[in-house]
Enzyme design. Structure first.
Site, mmCIF file in Angstrom:
data_model
loop_
_atom_site.group_PDB
_atom_site.id
_atom_site.type_symbol
_atom_site.label_atom_id
_atom_site.label_comp_id
_atom_site.label_asym_id
_atom_site.label_seq_id
_atom_site.Cartn_x
_atom_site.Cartn_y
_atom_site.Cartn_z
ATOM 1 N N PRO A 196 0.827 -1.213 0.000
ATOM 2 C CA PRO A 196 0.000 0.000 0.000
ATOM 3 C C PRO A 196 0.864 1.267 0.000
ATOM 4 O O PRO A 196 1.905 1.304 0.649
ATOM 5 C CB PRO A 196 -0.829 -0.115 1.281
ATOM 6 C CG PRO A 196 -0.158 -1.156 2.116
ATOM 7 C CD PRO A 196 0.620 -2.042 1.192
ATOM 8 N N GLY A 232 3.059 3.416 5.447
ATOM 9 C CA GLY A 232 4.002 2.967 6.463
ATOM 10 C C GLY A 232 4.643 1.624 6.188
ATOM 11 O O GLY A 232 5.312 1.069 7.058
ATOM 12 N N ALA A 292 10.692 2.763 -0.742
ATOM 13 C CA ALA A 292 12.011 2.119 -0.686
ATOM 14 C C ALA A 292 11.996 0.790 -1.444
ATOM 15 O O ALA A 292 12.948 0.454 -2.159
ATOM 16 C CB ALA A 292 12.426 1.902 0.769
ATOM 17 N N ASP A 296 14.270 2.202 6.205
ATOM 18 C CA ASP A 296 13.456 1.491 5.209
ATOM 19 C C ASP A 296 14.327 0.853 4.132
ATOM 20 O O ASP A 296 14.175 -0.342 3.823
ATOM 21 C CB ASP A 296 12.455 2.454 4.551
ATOM 22 C CG ASP A 296 11.302 2.815 5.479
ATOM 23 O OD1 ASP A 296 11.422 2.561 6.694
ATOM 24 O OD2 ASP A 296 10.285 3.345 4.992
HETATM 25 C C1 MEV Z 1 9.108 5.669 8.012
HETATM 26 O O1 MEV Z 1 8.937 4.315 7.623
HETATM 27 C C2 MEV Z 1 9.699 5.770 9.364
HETATM 28 C C3 MEV Z 1 10.002 7.168 9.876
HETATM 29 O O2 MEV Z 1 10.731 6.998 11.091
HETATM 30 C C4 MEV Z 1 10.803 7.995 8.901
HETATM 31 C C5 MEV Z 1 12.227 7.514 8.722
HETATM 32 O O3 MEV Z 1 12.715 6.700 9.498
HETATM 33 O O4 MEV Z 1 12.865 7.980 7.766
HETATM 34 C C6 MEV Z 1 8.715 7.926 10.212
#
Ligand code: MEV
Length: 318
Positions: A101, A105, A110, A152
């Protein structure tokens, strides 16, 4: 038929998102149930441009040169060719599809970059190793949100559970006892750039107060490391809940996330929290073989758009 295809998995952050941007550790694991896939076909018609890019999910079917020079897909391809020291390559079509998705998150940006870099370098006969794939994908991540921590691209390029801290050697976690995780999608999306900028603003306005929250998250991650390796359910559950409370203080949770997190806890999950940038996207819950179905049903009933289960196992089981 493509002559070559490569995949890259999604990911979830178990502990430490946002704080990891400010030098605290975080723990993330790959999620192979979802992935970005790149297929490469030769373009035998010599009238074709060198590289044709097709990404039907996001409505792209274009010659590479027609994309803006800061486009993430264009950048991933250009960086790969630069790394391989190639100016021109045999005409080809690069086709990208993904089941991860978007802006939710799970590492979609990446994974897309990693899949492109892996596929193109392999197609050109010089497959790049994970450290180089990760470093190039990191450059692409910068386009998505100026100040990525790098977690990521690392967890996805290495496809292993990681304990990650900026400017430190990446640590791969050797899991001793398996744990079951449920991932549930709120259906809401917020780009990471937006939530990372919002947290940055809070820190600028109140560096001491919010700096303290960032540090507390870092301490949770340090404790969670051994709890995760040992599969300590009650310990992990409590740490997940504490991490969520601190993320709420950073104002990156949302009503929908809160509803799903409470539903999971009430249905028996050991603990639950948002995962990734927040303000929508996905939440995670720590479950057991016995209560996984009950928690999944509760999440769907509470409005989850989709759930994914993932088992974190010792390496030989993976
Ligand atoms: C994103 O998956 C995680 C965050 O901590 C951003 C990052 O680590 O670059 C929100």
């Amino acid at each position: 038929m493509p002559v070559l295809f490569k995949k890259a998995p999604g990911k979830i952050i178990l502990f430490g998102e946002h704080a990891v941007v400010y030098g605290q550790p975080a723990i993330a694991i790959p999620v192979t149930r979802v992935n970005a896939t790149v297929r490469i076909f030769p373009n035998l018609d010599s009238d074709q441009a060198d590289i044709r890019l097709q990404a039907p999910d996001i409505g792209i079917d274009a010659d590479l040169e027609s994309l803006p020079s800061d486009h993430p897909l264009e950048t991933a391809i250009r960086l790969t060719m630069g790394e391989l020291q190639l100016d021109r390559i045999p005409p080809l079509t690069l086709q990208l599809t993904s089941t991860i998705p978007l802006s939710a998150g799970m590492g979609s940006s990446a994974a897309t970059a990693v899949a492109i870099i892996r596929a193109l370098s392999a197609y050109l006969g010089k497959p790049l190793p994970p450290d180089v794939v990760s470093a190039l994908a990191y450059e692409v991540e910068k386009i998505h949100h100026g100040n990525p921590s790098g977690i990521d691209n690392n967890v996805i390029a290495y496809q292993q559970p990681v304990y990650y801290k900026r400017e430190h050697a990446i640590e791969f976690l050797t899991i001793e006892k398996p744990t079951h995780w449920l991932i549930a999608d709120t259906g809401e999306t917020t780009p990471t750039l937006e939530t990372v900028s919002a947290v940055q603003k809070l820190l600028t306005n109140d560096p001491v107060g919010y700096g303290d929250i960032i540090q507390k998250i870092g301490s949770i991650v340090q404790t969670a490391r051994s709890a995760l390796i040992a599969g300590d359910l009650p310990g992990l559950g409590q740490l997940l809940d504490e991490n969520q409370r601190l993320l709420e203080e950073l104002e990156v949770s949302s009503t929908k996330l809160d509803i799903l997190i409470n539903a999971a806890r009430n249905a028996g999950a050991a603990g639950a929290k948002l995962s990734g940038g927040g303000r929508g996207g996905n939440m995670i819950a720590l479950v057991t073989e016995e209560n996984i179905s009950a928690v999944e049903s509760a999440l769907i009933e509470a409005g989850a758009k989709r759930t994914i289960t993932t088992l974190l196992t010792p390496r030989e089981d993976r």
